[in-house]
Design a protein around this motif. Sequence first.
Motif, PDB file in Angstrom:
ATOM      1  N   GLU A  85       3.175  12.580  -7.036  1.00 63.61           N
ATOM      2  CA  GLU A  85       4.116  12.199  -6.028  1.00 63.61           C
ATOM      3  C   GLU A  85       4.089  10.850  -5.578  1.00 63.61           C
ATOM      4  O   GLU A  85       5.169  10.166  -5.435  1.00 63.61           O
ATOM      5  N   VAL A  86       3.072  10.387  -5.315  1.00 58.13           N
ATOM      6  CA  VAL A  86       2.622   9.074  -4.802  1.00 58.13           C
ATOM      7  C   VAL A  86       3.183   8.144  -5.762  1.00 58.13           C
ATOM      8  O   VAL A  86       4.154   7.225  -5.682  1.00 58.13           O
ATOM      9  N   VAL A  87       2.973   8.319  -7.126  1.00 59.89           N
ATOM     10  CA  VAL A  87       3.277   7.373  -8.243  1.00 59.89           C
ATOM     11  C   VAL A  87       4.974   7.485  -8.461  1.00 59.89           C
ATOM     12  O   VAL A  87       5.309   6.351  -8.731  1.00 59.89           O
ATOM     13  N   THR A 131       0.921  -1.240   0.024  1.00 57.23           N
ATOM     14  CA  THR A 131       0.038   0.107  -0.007  1.00 57.23           C
ATOM     15  C   THR A 131       0.912   1.112   0.043  1.00 57.23           C
ATOM     16  O   THR A 131       1.787   1.160   0.842  1.00 57.23           O
ATOM     17  N   ALA A 132       0.504   2.420  -0.803  1.00 53.21           N
ATOM     18  CA  ALA A 132       1.283   3.505  -0.611  1.00 53.21           C
ATOM     19  C   ALA A 132       0.311   4.262   0.487  1.00 53.21           C
ATOM     20  O   ALA A 132      -0.705   4.266   0.616  1.00 53.21           O
ATOM     21  N   VAL A 133       1.250   4.765   1.488  1.00 50.83           N
ATOM     22  CA  VAL A 133       0.721   5.719   2.411  1.00 50.83           C
ATOM     23  C   VAL A 133       1.453   6.968   2.606  1.00 50.83           C
ATOM     24  O   VAL A 133       2.598   7.362   2.254  1.00 50.83           O
ATOM     25  N   GLY A 134       0.417   7.882   3.282  1.00 50.35           N
ATOM     26  CA  GLY A 134       1.163   9.146   3.800  1.00 50.35           C
ATOM     27  C   GLY A 134       1.530   9.009   5.275  1.00 50.35           C
ATOM     28  O   GLY A 134       0.903   8.088   5.950  1.00 50.35           O
ATOM     29  N   SER A 135       2.583   9.517   5.436  1.00 49.57           N
ATOM     30  CA  SER A 135       3.223   9.550   6.925  1.00 49.57           C
ATOM     31  C   SER A 135       2.633  10.530   7.893  1.00 49.57           C
ATOM     32  O   SER A 135       2.586  11.794   7.607  1.00 49.57           O
ATOM     33  N   LEU A 143       1.109  20.907  -1.234  1.00 54.76           N
ATOM     34  CA  LEU A 143      -0.424  20.068  -1.417  1.00 54.76           C
ATOM     35  C   LEU A 143       0.100  18.893  -2.048  1.00 54.76           C
ATOM     36  O   LEU A 143       1.148  18.502  -2.600  1.00 54.76           O
ATOM     37  N   LEU A 144      -0.741  17.950  -1.918  1.00 54.22           N
ATOM     38  CA  LEU A 144      -0.646  16.416  -2.069  1.00 54.22           C
ATOM     39  C   LEU A 144      -1.103  16.162  -3.508  1.00 54.22           C
ATOM     40  O   LEU A 144      -2.035  16.570  -3.972  1.00 54.22           O
ATOM     41  N   THR A 145      -0.298  15.420  -4.479  1.00 54.22           N
ATOM     42  CA  THR A 145      -0.784  15.031  -5.613  1.00 54.22           C
ATOM     43  C   THR A 145      -0.435  13.527  -5.847  1.00 54.22           C
ATOM     44  O   THR A 145       0.535  12.966  -5.107  1.00 54.22           O
ATOM     45  N   VAL A 196       0.491   5.959   9.784  1.00 56.51           N
ATOM     46  CA  VAL A 196       0.484   6.058   8.413  1.00 56.51           C
ATOM     47  C   VAL A 196      -1.024   6.151   8.052  1.00 56.51           C
ATOM     48  O   VAL A 196      -1.818   5.431   8.739  1.00 56.51           O
ATOM     49  N   VAL A 197      -1.360   6.870   6.880  1.00 52.87           N
ATOM     50  CA  VAL A 197      -2.623   6.835   6.330  1.00 52.87           C
ATOM     51  C   VAL A 197      -2.853   6.315   5.036  1.00 52.87           C
ATOM     52  O   VAL A 197      -1.922   6.798   4.193  1.00 52.87           O
ATOM     53  N   GLY A 198      -3.662   5.528   4.511  1.00 53.00           N
ATOM     54  CA  GLY A 198      -4.012   5.087   3.069  1.00 53.00           C
ATOM     55  C   GLY A 198      -5.427   4.796   3.262  1.00 53.00           C
ATOM     56  O   GLY A 198      -6.387   5.095   3.869  1.00 53.00           O
ATOM     57  N   MET A 199      -5.755   4.607   1.705  1.00 51.56           N
ATOM     58  CA  MET A 199      -7.305   4.503   1.638  1.00 51.56           C
ATOM     59  C   MET A 199      -7.735   3.019   1.197  1.00 51.56           C
ATOM     60  O   MET A 199      -9.128   2.819   0.656  1.00 51.56           O
ATOM     61  N   THR A 200      -6.897   1.825   1.398  1.00 53.51           N
ATOM     62  CA  THR A 200      -7.277   0.676   0.792  1.00 53.51           C
ATOM     63  C   THR A 200      -7.148  -0.619   1.676  1.00 53.51           C
ATOM     64  O   THR A 200      -7.590  -1.497   1.212  1.00 53.51           O
ATOM     65  N   ARG A 207     -10.731  11.640  -1.633  1.00 54.92           N
ATOM     66  CA  ARG A 207      -9.939  12.388  -1.370  1.00 54.92           C
ATOM     67  C   ARG A 207      -9.007  12.370  -0.369  1.00 54.92           C
ATOM     68  O   ARG A 207      -8.897  11.427   0.572  1.00 54.92           O
ATOM     69  N   TYR A 208      -7.928  13.315  -0.310  1.00 59.31           N
ATOM     70  CA  TYR A 208      -6.713  13.255   0.639  1.00 59.31           C
ATOM     71  C   TYR A 208      -7.465  13.957   1.880  1.00 59.31           C
ATOM     72  O   TYR A 208      -8.389  14.486   1.847  1.00 59.31           O
ATOM     73  N   GLU A 209      -6.854  13.659   3.078  1.00 60.27           N
ATOM     74  CA  GLU A 209      -7.193  14.257   4.241  1.00 60.27           C
ATOM     75  C   GLU A 209      -7.160  15.477   4.381  1.00 60.27           C
ATOM     76  O   GLU A 209      -6.251  16.461   3.916  1.00 60.27           O
ATOM     77  N   THR A 210      -7.803  16.259   5.409  1.00 56.83           N
ATOM     78  CA  THR A 210      -7.440  17.638   6.063  1.00 56.83           C
ATOM     79  C   THR A 210      -6.698  17.558   7.143  1.00 56.83           C
ATOM     80  O   THR A 210      -6.414  16.574   7.803  1.00 56.83           O
ATOM     81  N   VAL A 214       6.011   4.654   2.314  1.00 57.25           N
ATOM     82  CA  VAL A 214       5.452   5.922   2.567  1.00 57.25           C
ATOM     83  C   VAL A 214       5.822   6.848   1.444  1.00 57.25           C
ATOM     84  O   VAL A 214       6.962   6.735   0.579  1.00 57.25           O
ATOM     85  N   THR A 215       4.664   7.461   0.880  1.00 53.47           N
ATOM     86  CA  THR A 215       5.225   8.283  -0.278  1.00 53.47           C
ATOM     87  C   THR A 215       5.017   9.765  -0.310  1.00 53.47           C
ATOM     88  O   THR A 215       5.361  10.463  -0.986  1.00 53.47           O
ATOM     89  N   ASN A 216       4.460  10.185   0.863  1.00 52.64           N
ATOM     90  CA  ASN A 216       4.509  11.543   1.122  1.00 52.64           C
ATOM     91  C   ASN A 216       4.259  11.562   2.812  1.00 52.64           C
ATOM     92  O   ASN A 216       3.694  10.854   3.449  1.00 52.64           O
ATOM     93  N   LEU A 217       4.558  13.097   2.982  1.00 58.07           N
ATOM     94  CA  LEU A 217       3.983  13.415   4.385  1.00 58.07           C
ATOM     95  C   LEU A 217       2.688  13.816   4.354  1.00 58.07           C
ATOM     96  O   LEU A 217       2.291  14.152   3.317  1.00 58.07           O
ATOM     97  N   ALA A 218       1.757  13.383   5.314  1.00 54.57           N
ATOM     98  CA  ALA A 218       0.440  13.517   5.280  1.00 54.57           C
ATOM     99  C   ALA A 218       0.123  15.123   5.345  1.00 54.57           C
ATOM    100  O   ALA A 218       0.947  16.195   5.573  1.00 54.57           O
ATOM    101  N   ALA A 219      -1.184  15.341   4.963  1.00 53.73           N
ATOM    102  CA  ALA A 219      -1.682  16.758   4.838  1.00 53.73           C
ATOM    103  C   ALA A 219      -1.342  17.508   6.097  1.00 53.73           C
ATOM    104  O   ALA A 219      -1.712  17.113   7.232  1.00 53.73           O
TER     105      ALA A 219
HETATM  106  N1  HPA Z   1      -3.432   9.878   2.372  1.00 55.67           N
HETATM  107  C1  HPA Z   1      -4.310   8.876   1.952  1.00 55.67           C
HETATM  108  N2  HPA Z   1      -3.800   7.944   1.189  1.00 55.67           N
HETATM  109  C2  HPA Z   1      -2.535   7.993   0.767  1.00 55.67           C
HETATM  110  C3  HPA Z   1      -1.657   9.210   1.163  1.00 55.67           C
HETATM  111  C4  HPA Z   1      -2.254  10.075   1.926  1.00 55.67           C
HETATM  112  O1  HPA Z   1      -1.522  11.217   2.414  1.00 55.67           O
HETATM  113  N3  HPA Z   1      -0.488   9.117   0.535  1.00 55.67           N
HETATM  114  C5  HPA Z   1      -0.766   7.895  -0.524  1.00 55.67           C
HETATM  115  N4  HPA Z   1      -2.025   7.274  -0.169  1.00 55.67           N
END
Ligand code: HPA
Length: 262
Positions: free
Chosen positions: A222-224, A84-88, A217-219, A181-185, A164-167, A206-211
């Motif tokens: 950057e995850v891919v 899983t790809a996740v935000g940290s 801004l998250l895109t 970590v946060v993800g959607m799946t 959507r990504y988180e607030t 971990v693909t990004n720091l969370a919101a």
């Molecule tokens: N939030 C939710 N899902 C994600 C994130 C995130 O920041 N990065 C990769 N998947």
Amino acid sequence: MEVEMAIIGGTGFYQPEIMEGTEELVIDTKYGEAVLQVGYYRDRKLAFLARHGRHHGIPPHKINYRANIAALQKIGVKRVLATTAVGSLRKDLLPGELVIIDQFIDFTKFRYHTFYDGEGGTVVHTDFTEPYCRQSREQLKLVMEEREITFTYGGTYICTEGPRYETPAEIRAFAGWGADVVGMTNVPEATLAREAGLCYANLALVTNLAAGLSPDLLTHKEVVDIVNDNINIIRELFMETLRSMPEERTCLCWYKEDFSLG
Ligand code: HPA
């Protein structure tokens, strides 16, 4: 046909690649169809499932998690490794780092999340004290240590509904609950796997720091991009972990092994 092991690929992981003699199978289940690729790695027969479809066409909230897990069980799969790809949520856990997840928090809202829907008046409450297969996590850890790969052993994944990504306020709340970590799946995938008696482990990248923690801004790009940088090593780690896994299941994931999903 018995295919005992499977990989579920997340964002950016759509092809098994190092498997040989790969063929595509469309498996029909009572929950719908699932598309799998089946082939060999060394002497082991494996299935590969691209969670988002082969061209990332299925968003997290539209994935047919029940069909996917039921299809794996139907062809004989007993063990699953998932990425899983996740935000940290932690500033010390940076993009490119890997975490072997050991707990989750479910913050999803509108998903079919169980095989036990009360059919025939049967009510089942499944134990989730140890949500991810211990034996699979330990084997993955061993393979990563042998290859001197830096990783975190243990971490809590919070699953949001998306797409959507988180607030930043949500992220602050989740961090306060103990999520790393946060993800959607990963939910309901992990929960259905347990209900189906499959061993299941999740290697989060971990693909990004969370919101709110990220300066930008998250895109999705950057995850891919981060997944692309790490996909070869994850693929190899998974193949090696499955190949070297002892035949005998010493965990408790299988305790309802005879439960068939049709
Ligand atoms: N939030 C939710 N899902 C994600 C994130 C995130 O920041 N990065 C990769 N998947």
